[in-house]
Structure formats: structure tokens, C-alpha cells
Design an enzyme around this catalytic site. Structure first.
Site, mmCIF file in Angstrom:
data_model
loop_
_atom_site.group_PDB
_atom_site.id
_atom_site.type_symbol
_atom_site.label_atom_id
_atom_site.label_comp_id
_atom_site.label_asym_id
_atom_site.label_seq_id
_atom_site.Cartn_x
_atom_site.Cartn_y
_atom_site.Cartn_z
ATOM 1 C CG HIS A 90 1.031 1.953 11.055
ATOM 2 N ND1 HIS A 90 2.187 2.693 11.158
ATOM 3 C CD2 HIS A 90 0.930 1.596 9.758
ATOM 4 C CE1 HIS A 90 2.745 2.798 9.974
ATOM 5 N NE2 HIS A 90 2.023 2.125 9.098
ATOM 6 C CB VAL B 66 3.093 6.758 9.318
ATOM 7 C CG1 VAL B 66 2.799 7.413 10.667
ATOM 8 C CG2 VAL B 66 2.363 7.510 8.200
ATOM 9 N NE ARG C 12 -14.588 3.621 8.428
ATOM 10 C CZ ARG C 12 -14.925 2.335 8.607
ATOM 11 N NH1 ARG C 12 -14.224 1.386 8.031
ATOM 12 N NH2 ARG C 12 -15.964 2.016 9.352
ATOM 13 C CG ASP C 13 -4.630 3.838 5.194
ATOM 14 O OD1 ASP C 13 -3.636 3.287 5.696
ATOM 15 O OD2 ASP C 13 -4.549 4.721 4.297
ATOM 16 C CB ILE C 14 -6.088 9.087 4.754
ATOM 17 C CG1 ILE C 14 -6.804 10.347 4.309
ATOM 18 C CG2 ILE C 14 -4.694 8.986 4.128
ATOM 19 C CD1 ILE C 14 -6.191 11.619 4.855
ATOM 20 C CG HIS D 184 -1.310 -1.609 7.176
ATOM 21 N ND1 HIS D 184 -1.710 -0.573 6.362
ATOM 22 C CD2 HIS D 184 -0.023 -1.353 7.509
ATOM 23 C CE1 HIS D 184 -0.696 0.276 6.209
ATOM 24 N NE2 HIS D 184 0.341 -0.181 6.893
ATOM 25 C CG ASN E 257 4.266 -2.107 5.329
ATOM 26 O OD1 ASN E 257 4.371 -3.263 4.924
ATOM 27 N ND2 ASN E 257 3.306 -1.297 4.930
#
Ligand code: 5GP
Ligand code: ZN
Length: 114
Positions: A100, A96, A29-31, A102, A87
Site C-alpha cells: 500500500h 498490513v 481512507r486510512d482508519i 500512503h 513502509n
């Protein structure tokens, strides 16, 4: 890479909220979630950006999307719909520098994106 946040997660040095994992891929999970479901799918191998993908990564990229499909199923958003995106570099807002994917869902998504 020792100074990479997502490499530390892949190595188990930092424990994110994991949704799915296998030998090559980790999803957590994204923070700072931008939707009710916001999960990041990463390769365990350090690849900085989409620009750094090589031919040998072709299967690995497929595995990122298979993991995204599994995340959507587990999170109950597969039928309703969801968005996947990567991205790349400054104009896209990459912050980052470990590849990754999303996975965003649980609400209608606007188009075009900002
Ligand atoms: P980017 O902007 O590079 O495409 O996305 C990076 C994402 O990583 C952001 O959505 C951000 O909220 C997330 N992120 C940054 N630091 C952490 C962290 O320590 N833990 C988790 N789970 N997500 C993080
Ligand atoms: Zn890394």
C-alpha cells in the site's frame, strides 16, 4: 489471499471509504489517519511487501502513483503538497502485509520522518 484484510477490500467483501478505484487499483481512507488527508492506494493483486515486487509489476506500480496523483487532486492537496510512502517490513513499521502507498497531506510534513 482469503485472510488478507486489503484483499477483502479489493474484492468488495469489506467496504472501506473509497476515494478512487479502477480495474487494477483501489484507494481508500486510512482508519487511523495521521494527517487531515490520509489515503491508502493498493493494487487489487495481493503483493505482500515492496520486496515481493517483480518485473511484471512495473506498470502496476506506475498505476499506484497515477492513482495517488488523482487522490491528491480530488482531495485538493495537489498544489499545496503531500507525501507518498511505502513502509517495508519491521524497521519501517509495516503492519498490513498487502502493498500500500500512503498518501498524506493537508498539513506540513516533518523531515526526516521518525
Ligand atoms: P503500514 O503500517 O502497514 O504501512 O500501514 C497500514 C495502515 O493500514 C495503517 O495506517 C492503518 O491505520 C491502516 N489500517 C489498518 N486496518 C485498517 C482497516 O481496517 N481499514 C482502513 N481503512 N485502514 C486500516
Ligand atoms: Zn492481500
Amino acid at each position: 489471499m482469503t485472510d488478507c484484510l486489503f484483499c477483502k477490500m479489493a474484492a468488495g467483501e469489506i467496504q472501506p471509504d473509497v476515494v478512487y478505484e479502477d480495474e487494477q487499483v483501489l484507494a481508500f481512507r486510512d482508519i487511523n489517519p495521521q494527517a487531515p488527508v490520509h489515503v491508502l492506494v493498493i493494487p487489487r493483486e495481493h503483493i505482500a511487501t515492496l520486496n515481493d515486487l517483480e518485473e511484471r509489476h512495473a506498470e502496476l506500480v506506475g498505476r499506484l502513483y497515477l492513482a495517488a496523483r488523482e487522490v491528491a487532486r480530488r482531495e485538493g492537496i495537489a498544489e499545496r503538497g503531500y507525501r507518498t510512502l511505502m513502509n517495508c517490513n519491521a524497521d519501517a513499521g509495516q503492519t498490513v502485509f498487502h502493498l500500500h502507498l500512503h498518501v498524506l497531506g493537508g498539513r506540513p510534513m516533518g523531515w526526516p520522518p521518525g
